[in-house]
Design an enzyme around this catalytic site. Structure first.
Site, PDB file in Angstrom:
ATOM      1  N   ASP A   1      15.067   7.182 -30.577  1.00 60.69           N
ATOM      2  CA  ASP A   1      14.308   7.133 -29.329  1.00 60.69           C
ATOM      3  C   ASP A   1      13.571   8.451 -29.166  1.00 60.69           C
ATOM      4  O   ASP A   1      13.868   9.438 -29.849  1.00 60.69           O
ATOM      5  CB  ASP A   1      15.266   6.912 -28.152  1.00 60.69           C
ATOM      6  N   SER A   2      12.640   8.476 -28.215  1.00 61.10           N
ATOM      7  CA  SER A   2      11.900   9.700 -27.927  1.00 61.10           C
ATOM      8  C   SER A   2      12.785  10.756 -27.275  1.00 61.10           C
ATOM      9  O   SER A   2      12.382  11.910 -27.167  1.00 61.10           O
ATOM     10  CB  SER A   2      10.725   9.373 -27.009  1.00 61.10           C
TER      11      SER A   2
ATOM     12  N   TYR B   1       7.094   9.979 -25.257  1.00 61.29           N
ATOM     13  CA  TYR B   1       6.134   9.304 -26.125  1.00 61.29           C
ATOM     14  C   TYR B   1       5.120   8.497 -25.300  1.00 61.29           C
ATOM     15  O   TYR B   1       4.049   8.167 -25.772  1.00 61.29           O
ATOM     16  CB  TYR B   1       6.857   8.323 -27.061  1.00 61.29           C
ATOM     17  N   GLY B   2       5.522   8.158 -24.086  1.00 63.20           N
ATOM     18  CA  GLY B   2       4.761   7.196 -23.279  1.00 63.20           C
ATOM     19  C   GLY B   2       3.344   7.592 -22.942  1.00 63.20           C
ATOM     20  O   GLY B   2       2.523   6.750 -22.601  1.00 63.20           O
TER      21      GLY B   2
ATOM     22  N   CYS C   1      13.137   2.489 -28.409  1.00 70.44           N
ATOM     23  CA  CYS C   1      12.098   3.126 -27.604  1.00 70.44           C
ATOM     24  C   CYS C   1      10.999   2.089 -27.455  1.00 70.44           C
ATOM     25  O   CYS C   1      10.474   1.608 -28.454  1.00 70.44           O
ATOM     26  CB  CYS C   1      11.584   4.374 -28.330  1.00 70.44           C
ATOM     27  N   ASN C   2      10.695   1.729 -26.222  1.00 72.46           N
ATOM     28  CA  ASN C   2       9.667   0.709 -26.004  1.00 72.46           C
ATOM     29  C   ASN C   2       8.312   1.157 -26.528  1.00 72.46           C
ATOM     30  O   ASN C   2       7.559   0.370 -27.087  1.00 72.46           O
ATOM     31  CB  ASN C   2       9.571   0.388 -24.510  1.00 72.46           C
ATOM     32  N   THR C   3       8.000   2.450 -26.341  1.00 69.57           N
ATOM     33  CA  THR C   3       6.697   2.951 -26.781  1.00 69.57           C
ATOM     34  C   THR C   3       6.582   2.879 -28.300  1.00 69.57           C
ATOM     35  O   THR C   3       5.579   2.396 -28.839  1.00 69.57           O
ATOM     36  CB  THR C   3       6.474   4.388 -26.285  1.00 69.57           C
TER      37      THR C   3
ATOM     38  N   GLU D   1      16.301  11.573 -16.046  1.00 70.54           N
ATOM     39  CA  GLU D   1      16.830  12.691 -16.837  1.00 70.54           C
ATOM     40  C   GLU D   1      17.328  13.823 -15.940  1.00 70.54           C
ATOM     41  O   GLU D   1      18.179  14.614 -16.338  1.00 70.54           O
ATOM     42  CB  GLU D   1      15.781  13.174 -17.830  1.00 70.54           C
TER      43      GLU D   1
ATOM     44  N   CYS E   1      11.489   0.135 -20.381  1.00 66.86           N
ATOM     45  CA  CYS E   1      11.688   1.490 -20.896  1.00 66.86           C
ATOM     46  C   CYS E   1      13.190   1.709 -20.915  1.00 66.86           C
ATOM     47  O   CYS E   1      13.886   1.288 -19.982  1.00 66.86           O
ATOM     48  CB  CYS E   1      11.001   2.516 -19.996  1.00 66.86           C
ATOM     49  N   THR E   2      13.696   2.348 -21.967  1.00 65.83           N
ATOM     50  CA  THR E   2      15.159   2.423 -22.122  1.00 65.83           C
ATOM     51  C   THR E   2      15.840   3.264 -21.048  1.00 65.83           C
ATOM     52  O   THR E   2      17.051   3.157 -20.866  1.00 65.83           O
ATOM     53  CB  THR E   2      15.531   2.966 -23.519  1.00 65.83           C
ATOM     54  N   HIS E   3      15.089   4.077 -20.327  1.00 65.28           N
ATOM     55  CA  HIS E   3      15.692   4.817 -19.210  1.00 65.28           C
ATOM     56  C   HIS E   3      15.971   3.912 -18.003  1.00 65.28           C
ATOM     57  O   HIS E   3      16.866   4.187 -17.209  1.00 65.28           O
ATOM     58  CB  HIS E   3      14.757   5.932 -18.732  1.00 65.28           C
TER      59      HIS E   3
END
Length: 271
Positions: free
Chosen positions: A13-14, A45-46, A76-78, A155, A187-189
């Site tokens: 992931d980013s 990355y987004g 990571c979706n991006t 975060e 988005c993974t967050h």
């Protein structure tokens, strides 16, 4: 291709968001070993271009190949939206992204054929969720909304803060006006904001968590390819970052279901 069933799964992931995917893999595939890389030096990355995300993803995949993984998950979706198609053609390993599993579930979940997607700017502008959903059902209308402030808020640990609630209300108000009945947390967050998002969208909107759906897709893929781990044991989990390993460790400890070893920082630009 690595046919060693006991080899680990590479996940990247980013930054730290992909740990929500790791959490679902740990819960749903408890015998599998995992090597995780979080690109904390180059997050997010987004907001980056396709060519940059592709270059970063290639470096990470090369690193994971040195760890002798048997499969790779782009958590990571991006990266899934911008780099996965290209990388799939370049590597011998089975590789899975987080976009397709979430899109497929949304298609089968929506009743009024109105689906919302919240994600980073790059993921929204790629229209990949829309493309995949409408490929399965052209009658579904997909409404995308970029939510760039969610990642830093998560975060910072402000998942239940009044500021995050206000930001979420602004972002989601627009989508709720579209009468959506399904919302993809693209988005993974974002699964870490699930309870707050649930309060805002109400009970009538189904929340789709691509992290969980990706773990289920991984389970099916390993089974189909006879790659499930048959001899659990040894060192189950290894974590690597490109920067700020201590901050990464604190975040991992707060969301993962078990204690994990400290992350090791590596010079990812060298791969």
């Amino acid at each position: 291709m690595n046919t060693d069933r006991n080899a680990p799964i590479g996940v990247f992931d980013s930054g730290v968001g992909g740990l929500t995917v790791v959490r679902e893999i740990m819960r749903n595939l408890p015998h599998e070993r995992i090597v995780y890389f979080g690109d904390t030096a180059r997050v997010p990355y987004g907001s980056k271009s396709k060519s940059t995300v592709l270059r970063y993803s290639r470096q990470i995949v090369r690193f994971l190949e040195t760890q002798n993984v048997k499969a790779i998950v782009a958590a990571c979706n991006t990266a899934s939206a911008l780099a996965l198609d290209t990388i799939e053609k370049e590597v011998q390993l089975p590789i899975l992204g987080v976009v397709k599993p979430g899109a497929t579930v949304a298609v089968h979940t929506t009743r009024n054929k109105r689906v919302g997607v919240i994600a980073t700017e790059s993921t929204i502008h790629s229209h990949l969720y829309r493309t995949l959903i409408q490929a399965e059902d052209p009658e579904i209308t997909v409404f995308g909304k970029a939510c760039p402030l969610f990642v830093p808020l998560v975060e910072e640990g402000w998942t239940k803060d009044s500021i995050t609630r206000e930001v979420a209300g602004r972002y989601l108000g627009e989508l709720l006006e579209k009468d959506i009945d399904t919302l993809i947390m693209g988005c993974t967050h974002y699964p870490l904001l699930r309870s707050l998002l649930r309060e805002i969208v109400g009970e009538k909107v189904t929340l789709v968590n691509p992290a969980y759906e990706t773990a289920q897709a991984l389970k099916r893929m390993l089974s189909d390819m006879n790659l499930e781990n048959q001899a659990p044991g040894g060192e189950p989990y290894r974590f690597y970052t490109s920067d700020a390993a201590e901050k990464f460790d604190a975040f991992a400890a707060s969301i993962l279901p078990c204690r994990v070893p400290a992350a090791e920082q590596i010079p990812i630009e060298e791969y």
